[in-house]
Design a protein around this motif. Structure first.
Motif, PDB file in Angstrom:
ATOM      1  N   THR A   1     -78.629 -29.311  23.092  1.00 46.68           N
ATOM      2  CA  THR A   1     -77.644 -30.382  22.789  1.00 46.68           C
ATOM      3  C   THR A   1     -77.572 -31.441  23.833  1.00 46.68           C
ATOM      4  O   THR A   1     -77.582 -31.109  25.082  1.00 46.68           O
ATOM      5  CB  THR A   1     -76.086 -29.711  22.547  1.00 46.68           C
ATOM      6  OG1 THR A   1     -76.431 -28.695  21.478  1.00 46.68           O
ATOM      7  CG2 THR A   1     -75.267 -30.641  22.333  1.00 46.68           C
TER       8      THR A   1
ATOM      9  N   ALA B   1     -66.405 -33.736  15.173  1.00 48.15           N
ATOM     10  CA  ALA B   1     -67.592 -33.418  15.978  1.00 48.15           C
ATOM     11  C   ALA B   1     -68.072 -34.551  16.986  1.00 48.15           C
ATOM     12  O   ALA B   1     -67.741 -35.595  16.545  1.00 48.15           O
ATOM     13  CB  ALA B   1     -68.928 -33.474  14.867  1.00 48.15           C
ATOM     14  N   TRP B   2     -68.077 -34.225  18.182  1.00 42.90           N
ATOM     15  CA  TRP B   2     -68.544 -34.908  19.245  1.00 42.90           C
ATOM     16  C   TRP B   2     -70.270 -35.004  19.362  1.00 42.90           C
ATOM     17  O   TRP B   2     -71.012 -33.975  19.564  1.00 42.90           O
ATOM     18  CB  TRP B   2     -68.067 -34.327  20.526  1.00 42.90           C
ATOM     19  CG  TRP B   2     -68.217 -35.454  21.706  1.00 42.90           C
ATOM     20  CD1 TRP B   2     -68.908 -35.277  22.871  1.00 42.90           C
ATOM     21  CD2 TRP B   2     -67.380 -36.577  21.698  1.00 42.90           C
ATOM     22  NE1 TRP B   2     -68.621 -36.440  23.855  1.00 42.90           N
ATOM     23  CE2 TRP B   2     -67.705 -37.192  23.084  1.00 42.90           C
ATOM     24  CE3 TRP B   2     -66.528 -37.273  20.752  1.00 42.90           C
ATOM     25  CZ2 TRP B   2     -67.174 -38.376  23.423  1.00 42.90           C
ATOM     26  CZ3 TRP B   2     -65.761 -38.497  21.132  1.00 42.90           C
ATOM     27  CH2 TRP B   2     -66.299 -39.095  22.459  1.00 42.90           C
ATOM     28  N   THR B   3     -70.610 -36.096  18.870  1.00 44.21           N
ATOM     29  CA  THR B   3     -72.116 -36.299  18.611  1.00 44.21           C
ATOM     30  C   THR B   3     -72.376 -37.782  18.613  1.00 44.21           C
ATOM     31  O   THR B   3     -71.601 -38.655  19.031  1.00 44.21           O
ATOM     32  CB  THR B   3     -72.401 -35.847  17.183  1.00 44.21           C
ATOM     33  OG1 THR B   3     -73.872 -35.835  17.168  1.00 44.21           O
ATOM     34  CG2 THR B   3     -71.729 -36.857  16.192  1.00 44.21           C
TER      35      THR B   3
ATOM     36  N   VAL C   1     -74.471 -31.446  18.398  1.00 40.67           N
ATOM     37  CA  VAL C   1     -72.828 -31.683  18.251  1.00 40.67           C
ATOM     38  C   VAL C   1     -72.092 -30.450  19.259  1.00 40.67           C
ATOM     39  O   VAL C   1     -72.701 -29.736  19.265  1.00 40.67           O
ATOM     40  CB  VAL C   1     -72.496 -31.345  16.873  1.00 40.67           C
ATOM     41  CG1 VAL C   1     -70.839 -31.030  16.701  1.00 40.67           C
ATOM     42  CG2 VAL C   1     -72.976 -32.258  15.784  1.00 40.67           C
TER      43      VAL C   1
ATOM     44  N   SER D   1     -65.404 -28.969  17.349  1.00 35.80           N
ATOM     45  CA  SER D   1     -65.273 -28.902  15.902  1.00 35.80           C
ATOM     46  C   SER D   1     -65.904 -27.485  15.768  1.00 35.80           C
ATOM     47  O   SER D   1     -66.759 -26.865  16.207  1.00 35.80           O
ATOM     48  CB  SER D   1     -66.026 -30.080  15.107  1.00 35.80           C
ATOM     49  OG  SER D   1     -67.184 -29.783  15.082  1.00 35.80           O
TER      50      SER D   1
ATOM     51  N   LEU E   1     -68.447 -27.467  13.721  1.00 38.46           N
ATOM     52  CA  LEU E   1     -69.834 -27.737  13.612  1.00 38.46           C
ATOM     53  C   LEU E   1     -70.605 -27.213  15.104  1.00 38.46           C
ATOM     54  O   LEU E   1     -71.934 -26.981  14.741  1.00 38.46           O
ATOM     55  CB  LEU E   1     -70.132 -28.922  13.259  1.00 38.46           C
ATOM     56  CG  LEU E   1     -69.744 -29.795  11.787  1.00 38.46           C
ATOM     57  CD1 LEU E   1     -69.936 -31.070  11.604  1.00 38.46           C
ATOM     58  CD2 LEU E   1     -70.256 -28.820  10.733  1.00 38.46           C
ATOM     59  N   ALA E   2     -69.843 -27.211  16.005  1.00 36.83           N
ATOM     60  CA  ALA E   2     -70.492 -26.861  17.335  1.00 36.83           C
ATOM     61  C   ALA E   2     -71.060 -25.570  17.230  1.00 36.83           C
ATOM     62  O   ALA E   2     -72.280 -25.279  17.888  1.00 36.83           O
ATOM     63  CB  ALA E   2     -69.381 -27.077  18.558  1.00 36.83           C
TER      64      ALA E   2
END
Length: 462
Positions: free
Chosen positions: A228, A429-431, A440, A443, A445-446
């Motif tokens: 990541t 999501a931090w992306t 990501v 969230s 999704l991580a």
């Protein structure tokens, strides 16, 4: 023995000295992590969550000392440093709250006589390489969900903020985390890449430069480990004619100058509609001129030094380059006496008359400077916002939510804001896209990046 020294930007004194781990120490750390993870993955999730809750409490119990350490290590004003721990706790607790759902088996009940599900297993050992600009916020993004997912973690923190890793270790120990599940290494660049190339970790979470991200991607490419990568940014803001100008000035000014502009999602370039350009520029210049630059250990100071003097000089060079090409520097740096070449202390600056031929509008500044361009339409603003190799966040100031969504859908970015900026919501999501990286964090999704799917297909009737 090689010694790592942390030079404080406050007064250029040596604030921390630590020996770098040698090959034997690195190998022992990797061995302990693998052994500990084998047992930790079997611990029920409810118990892992309880440990992380105690870890958060243990960190917060030392809030005053930690805030002082942040200020001395990287220069953020002491009036602002404690706020980082509030965000640290918010993100960690959110990841605790969503872990049961995010890590639950995915079950399919549409075939009588079969039990079918997908189980999310921890990837193994996660190597976290964290930066100095928000030492607790950036590290927690990867460390806490990794631990919750059943992984072991090895944290290599920046040489500018090594005490963060030690604070994490102490807090996890107080929380009762089994030995070896979380460890840290003070190690150099070459050894960090060697750890990745050796294939003895299973996932790498890196926040840092584009060049560093490429090196890590190449090293990871020699194995089958995942990564990541949160890399550079040149985040834009757009002010439409229907925006609340007062709010836009205050919020975008803070987004550009808070933490001396050393924010991953800080505002670095602005596009303002011609109908409100003059009013906005006047407001932003006044806002910037109101900062109090000085020794960050003093409570009245609200903008401190950049972490390194050479980084401040890089920003000065960008400003000089822009001015030489026709831009106008609108804030009088002479009214900030501590701002001088060779110093980490640098005044906030607003540039008008800029264009995309200037480094300050193309290359990441990571400092307290922002260029402002006048635009005639949404179309022009969208084209300029997308004219960048980066894409972490973009912010739109408008009173029309439909316009914000319509414009945001066309911007090449990971996050779209309306009427706010420079913020990270742990539910989202931090992306990023393009050179900003991949993967990501935060969230639900991580957890998909910190686990691997394992399918079960059980025939229960023959």
């Amino acid at each position: 023995m090689t010694i790592q020294r942390t030079i404080s930007p406050v007064d250029q004194s040596v604030y921390v000295e630590r020996p770098l781990a040698d090959g034997a120490a690195i190998q022992a750390t990797l061995d302990r992590a693998r052994a500990a993870q084998a047992a930790w993955r079997q611990v029920p999730l409810v118990e892992r969550i309880a440990v992380v809750g105690r870890f958060i409490d243990a960190v917060l119990a030392h809030k005053p000392e930690i805030a002082e350490e942040i200020t001395w290590q990287m220069g953020r004003p002491i009036a602002q440093s404690p706020g980082e721990l509030g965000g640290f706790a918010e993100r960690a607790r959110y990841m605790m709250d969503v872990a049961p759902e995010a890590l639950a088996d995915l079950r399919f009940d549409d075939k009588p006589g079969f039990t079918r599900f997908i189980r999310k297993l921890p990837v193994g050992v996660v190597f976290v390489i964290a930066p100095w600009n928000y030492p607790y916020l950036t590290a927690v993004n990867a460390v806490v969900p990794s631990i919750l997912a059943g992984n072991a973690v090895i944290l290599k923190h920046s040489a500018q903020t090594p005490l963060t890793a030690e604070r994490f270790a102490q807090a996890f120990k107080e929380a009762g985390l089994p030995e070896g599940v979380f460890q840290y290494l003070h190690t150099g660049h070459a050894d960090a890449l060697g750890i990745i190339r050796a294939g003895q970790v299973n996932h790498v979470s890196f926040t840092g430069s584009v060049a560093g991200g490429h090196e890590i991607a190449r090293a990871a490419g020699e194995t089958f480990i995942s990564t990541t990568l949160e890399l550079g940014g040149k985040d834009p803001g757009y002010v439409r004619p229907d925006a609340d100008i007062r709010h836009a000035v205050e919020n975008l000014g803070d987004g550009a100058f808070f933490n001396s502009g050393q924010c991953c999602c800080g505002i670095e370039r602005l596009y303002v509609h011609e109908a409100v350009y003059d009013a906005f520029i006047d407001g932003l210049v006044s806002f910037a001129a109101g900062y109090r630059l000085g020794n960050p250990t003093l409570p009245e100071v609200n903008i401190g030094p950049m972490a390194k003097a050479r980084s401040a000089d890089f920003v000065r060079d960008q400003v000089a380059d822009a001015v030489a090409k026709g831009a106008r520097a609108l804030v009088d740096a002479k009214s900030f006496p501590m701002d001088e070449r060779g110093s980490a202390y640098i005044a906030p600056q607003v540039l008008a008359g800029v264009d995309h031929n200037m480094s300050v509008m193309r290359d990441e500044s990571f400092g307290p400077v922002v260029g402002v361009m006048k635009v005639k339409s949404d179309e022009e603003a969208i084209a300029l916002m997308n004219d960048s190799p980066y894409g972490l966040t973009a912010a739109i100031w408008t009173s029309d939510p439909e316009a914000a969504e319509r414009i945001g859908d066309r911007i090449e970015t990971g996050t779209v804001f309306m009427n706010r900026c420079d913020y990270l919501d742990p539910a989202l999501a931090w992306t990023g896209v393009k050179d900003t990286g991949r993967g990501v964090s935060l969230s639900r999704l991580a957890y998909d990046h910190l686990t691997r799917p394992k399918s079960f297909h059980l025939r229960t009737r023959i």
